[in-house]
Design a protein around this motif. Sequence first.
Motif, PDB file in Angstrom:
ATOM      1  N   LYS A 217       8.826  -8.161  -3.675  1.00 47.57           N
ATOM      2  CA  LYS A 217       7.583  -7.407  -3.523  1.00 47.57           C
ATOM      3  C   LYS A 217       6.758  -7.427  -4.812  1.00 47.57           C
ATOM      4  N   TRP A 218       7.451  -7.506  -5.967  1.00 47.29           N
ATOM      5  CA  TRP A 218       6.715  -7.555  -7.232  1.00 47.29           C
ATOM      6  C   TRP A 218       5.973  -8.864  -7.391  1.00 47.29           C
TER       7      TRP A 218
ATOM      8  N   THR B 256       6.724  -3.515   2.078  1.00 48.46           N
ATOM      9  CA  THR B 256       6.749  -2.190   1.453  1.00 48.46           C
ATOM     10  C   THR B 256       5.712  -1.286   2.096  1.00 48.46           C
ATOM     11  N   ASP B 257       5.644  -0.079   1.578  1.00 49.74           N
ATOM     12  CA  ASP B 257       4.762   0.931   2.112  1.00 49.74           C
ATOM     13  C   ASP B 257       3.431   0.912   1.375  1.00 49.74           C
TER      14      ASP B 257
ATOM     15  N   SER C 144       2.038   3.416   0.262  1.00 45.03           N
ATOM     16  CA  SER C 144       2.124   4.389  -0.824  1.00 45.03           C
ATOM     17  C   SER C 144       2.741   3.780  -2.085  1.00 45.03           C
ATOM     18  N   PHE C 145       3.306   2.587  -1.968  1.00 47.95           N
ATOM     19  CA  PHE C 145       3.727   1.854  -3.154  1.00 47.95           C
ATOM     20  C   PHE C 145       2.660   0.846  -3.561  1.00 47.95           C
TER      21      PHE C 145
ATOM     22  N   VAL D 251      -0.091   0.876  -7.311  1.00 49.39           N
ATOM     23  CA  VAL D 251       0.171  -0.169  -8.301  1.00 49.39           C
ATOM     24  C   VAL D 251      -1.008  -1.128  -8.396  1.00 49.39           C
TER      25      VAL D 251
ATOM     26  N   LEU E 117       0.125   7.886  -4.068  1.00 47.10           N
ATOM     27  CA  LEU E 117       1.562   7.979  -4.371  1.00 47.10           C
ATOM     28  C   LEU E 117       2.376   8.339  -3.125  1.00 47.10           C
TER      29      LEU E 117
END
Lengths: 138, 120
Positions: B2-3, B72-73, B75-76, B80, B120
């Motif tokens: 995901k990063w 991912t969500d 909210s992540f 970022v 968040l």
Amino acid sequence: MTEESARLRVKTWVCATIVVLTNVFGDYFLKRGMSAARSIAGPLDYIATLFQPWVACGVVLLLAWQLSRMALLSWADLSYVLPVTSIGYVLVALLGRVLLNERITSVRWAGIVLIMAGVALVSGGTPPQTTYREVVAP
Amino acid sequence: MKWVVLAVMTAATTTGEVLQAMGMRRHGEIRDFRPSALGRALAVVVRNRFVIGGFTAMGVSFFAFLKLLTLTDLSFAVPVSAVTYVAETILARYVLNEHVNGLRWAGALLVICGVVLVSL
């Protein structure tokens, strides 16, 4: 000059409103469609996903978002457009509360206040345009 | 994973939006909003190579975003990706030569903090 800056300001507000609304609803539809289709393995899956009704609606709105944003950027600074159009995040949070009964935590309220303060500073305190632009003849 | 997708997405978004702003500035202010005039403006703009480059980068960013939503969500992903605001404001100042005064920096910083908190 004041008449000119008033003209630019009104025009900027109208266009920014369109940019924000198409962005908010485009993302909402896209998110709605994508959460129905959770498995993307290859390029073909992407293309198939684009034809789902919610995703297609989202894509059309996001296209309108891009075009209105380009029009806005033809006269307004990027460093003005970025903070001002982020009011969309506030709208998303408030819509979630009204339409989906989502709870807004105190952390999110704090974020909403910060965004609104930032938007107020930039839109109220600085002109939309700080660099000379050529004007395209009508 | 995901990063990596997130890094690709933020780099592509920043590049795309700065190129788009550059291209639209070169085009000049749009003043005629009748559909035919807008169509003509669009026909000119799509041949602008900054705009073409911008769209290419945004296409990459769009598909990276779709991929990210499956990994991912929101909210992540959203807080970022607020890092693009920082990068783009700096590029607006030094590459696009916009006059980013104190008020604008302060406003941009408030917005960035707010976006992180809200998502968040």
